[in-house]
Design an enzyme around this catalytic site. Structure first.
Site, PDB file in Angstrom:
ATOM      1  N   HIS A 193       4.798   0.129   0.261  1.00  0.00           N
ATOM      2  CA  HIS A 193       5.505  -0.573   1.321  1.00  0.00           C
ATOM      3  C   HIS A 193       4.571  -1.588   1.964  1.00  0.00           C
ATOM      4  O   HIS A 193       3.346  -1.504   1.820  1.00  0.00           O
ATOM      5  CB  HIS A 193       6.061   0.396   2.376  1.00  0.00           C
ATOM      6  CG  HIS A 193       5.017   1.186   3.093  1.00  0.00           C
ATOM      7  ND1 HIS A 193       4.401   2.306   2.547  1.00  0.00           N
ATOM      8  CD2 HIS A 193       4.451   1.030   4.322  1.00  0.00           C
ATOM      9  CE1 HIS A 193       3.533   2.801   3.403  1.00  0.00           C
ATOM     10  NE2 HIS A 193       3.532   2.032   4.486  1.00  0.00           N
ATOM     11  N   ASP A 231       0.521   5.139   1.947  1.00  0.00           N
ATOM     12  CA  ASP A 231      -0.276   5.793   2.988  1.00  0.00           C
ATOM     13  C   ASP A 231      -1.105   6.951   2.429  1.00  0.00           C
ATOM     14  O   ASP A 231      -0.617   7.767   1.648  1.00  0.00           O
ATOM     15  CB  ASP A 231       0.632   6.331   4.093  1.00  0.00           C
ATOM     16  CG  ASP A 231       1.398   5.229   4.801  1.00  0.00           C
ATOM     17  OD1 ASP A 231       0.904   4.086   4.817  1.00  0.00           O
ATOM     18  OD2 ASP A 231       2.490   5.518   5.331  1.00  0.00           O
ATOM     19  N   ARG A 244       4.943   6.311  14.198  1.00  0.00           N
ATOM     20  CA  ARG A 244       4.842   6.848  12.846  1.00  0.00           C
ATOM     21  C   ARG A 244       4.240   8.237  12.846  1.00  0.00           C
ATOM     22  O   ARG A 244       3.249   8.500  13.538  1.00  0.00           O
ATOM     23  CB  ARG A 244       3.978   5.934  11.956  1.00  0.00           C
ATOM     24  CG  ARG A 244       4.161   6.221  10.470  1.00  0.00           C
ATOM     25  CD  ARG A 244       3.156   5.479   9.630  1.00  0.00           C
ATOM     26  NE  ARG A 244       1.908   6.225   9.476  1.00  0.00           N
ATOM     27  CZ  ARG A 244       0.893   5.845   8.725  1.00  0.00           C
ATOM     28  NH1 ARG A 244       0.959   4.713   8.066  1.00  0.00           N
ATOM     29  NH2 ARG A 244      -0.188   6.575   8.639  1.00  0.00           N
ATOM     30  N   HIS A 283       0.838  -1.198   0.000  1.00  0.00           N
ATOM     31  CA  HIS A 283       0.000   0.000   0.000  1.00  0.00           C
ATOM     32  C   HIS A 283       0.873   1.248   0.000  1.00  0.00           C
ATOM     33  O   HIS A 283       2.098   1.170   0.146  1.00  0.00           O
ATOM     34  CB  HIS A 283      -0.918   0.017   1.229  1.00  0.00           C
ATOM     35  CG  HIS A 283      -0.191   0.146   2.525  1.00  0.00           C
ATOM     36  ND1 HIS A 283       0.517  -0.895   3.096  1.00  0.00           N
ATOM     37  CD2 HIS A 283      -0.041   1.196   3.383  1.00  0.00           C
ATOM     38  CE1 HIS A 283       1.061  -0.508   4.229  1.00  0.00           C
ATOM     39  NE2 HIS A 283       0.748   0.769   4.434  1.00  0.00           N
TER      40      HIS A 283
END
Length: 279
Positions: free
Chosen positions: A254, A99, A269, A97
């Site tokens: 990623h 983000d 994150r 995917h």
């Protein structure tokens, strides 16, 4: 302060040394932004990054985009906690995917800091969508340039996670989480920094082509998903204590590898806001 940027030798990625994250001037931030646009993902080793330094580093690159899906760090809500517990069978982000592709202005990048690592495994794989586009035939490139695709958060965060056991499903959502509307992006975009063409679809959030049905879209999308994950476009990053990875969400995919069952993995994150993307 001089920095060294050493490419991995794979289709994407570079290791950065010679700087301390969280103590960057504007010139350094600009250098990293340009390097990110070129290499897709930057890796840092041996960093002592406090939550405050993590936030300062992100803010030197742009405005922080607080993710409404992950549970926030209690003391620093700008930081999302990506946590896998020993009893979990599912790992967040284990499908390819990019983000926030489900937003009108997709995220510029994400910065991931290792906080607690398993004794083995837990690597993150990255794939270059520059290389994926370049690897297509001229005929396929011409076909894709005229297409737009629908991106949806509900497909992954709603339908996908509804299949998990209740204990794992409930801890993934913040209280009051609401799915945003689907958005439409060009299938081939021009990267805002490098200007290079990029294949911009991904398995987790792209559901169909605009104006096509899901059934009509599935064969071509499946081809692109398989093509984009070809080994020659990828690089696998092994986490160590003090490791940091920063990736550009406009030109990479990623995924987290689910190979450490029974152990804990905790990552912090932060996602940085981007701009609308153009064909």
């Amino acid at each position: 302060m001089g920095i060294d940027i050493e490419p991995t030798g794979a289709a994407l990625g570079a290791f950065v040394s010679g700087l301390e994250l969280g103590k960057l001037d504007t010139c350094m931030s600009d250098t990293l932004t340009e390097a990110l646009g070129e290499h897709g993902v930057l890796f840092f080793r041996d960093q002592d990054v406090s939550p405050e330094a993590h936030i300062a580093f992100a803010e030197s690159l742009g405005e922080i985009d607080v993710n409404a899906y992950f549970s926030p760090n209690e003391a620093h809500p700008q930081i999302a906690e990506v946590r896998t517990r020993p009893e979990n069978t599912y790992v967040i982000g284990e499908a390819w995917h990019t983000d926030h592709s489900y937003e009108e202005a997709p995220a510029l990048g994400s910065i991931l800091v290792a906080r607690q690592l398993p004794s083995r495994g837990g690597d993150t794989a990255f794939s270059s969508m520059y290389a994926a586009y370049d690897g297509l035939s001229d005929g396929m490139k011409e076909t894709l340039r005229g297409l737009r695709a629908v991106h949806s958060s509900y497909e992954a965060f709603g339908v996908g996670l509804s299949k998990l056991p209740e204990a794992e499903r409930s801890e993934r959502f913040q209280e009051g989480y609401r799915f945003g509307p689907d958005v439409v992006h060009p299938v081939v975009i021009s990267h805002p920094v490098s200007g290079r063409p990029v294949l911009y679809v991904n398995r987790s959030f792209t559901t169909r082509f605009d104006g096509w049905t899901v059934a009509e879209s599935r064969p071509l999308l499946e081809f692109l998903f398989e093509h984009g994950s070809s080994v020659e476009f990828t690089y696998r990053f092994a986490w160590e204590p003090g490791s940091v990875a920063m990736w550009d969400n406009r030109c990479t995919w990623h995924k987290a590898l689910n190979d450490y069952r029974g152990e804990t993995r905790l990552m912090h994150r932060i996602t940085v806001k981007g701009c609308p993307i153009a064909a």
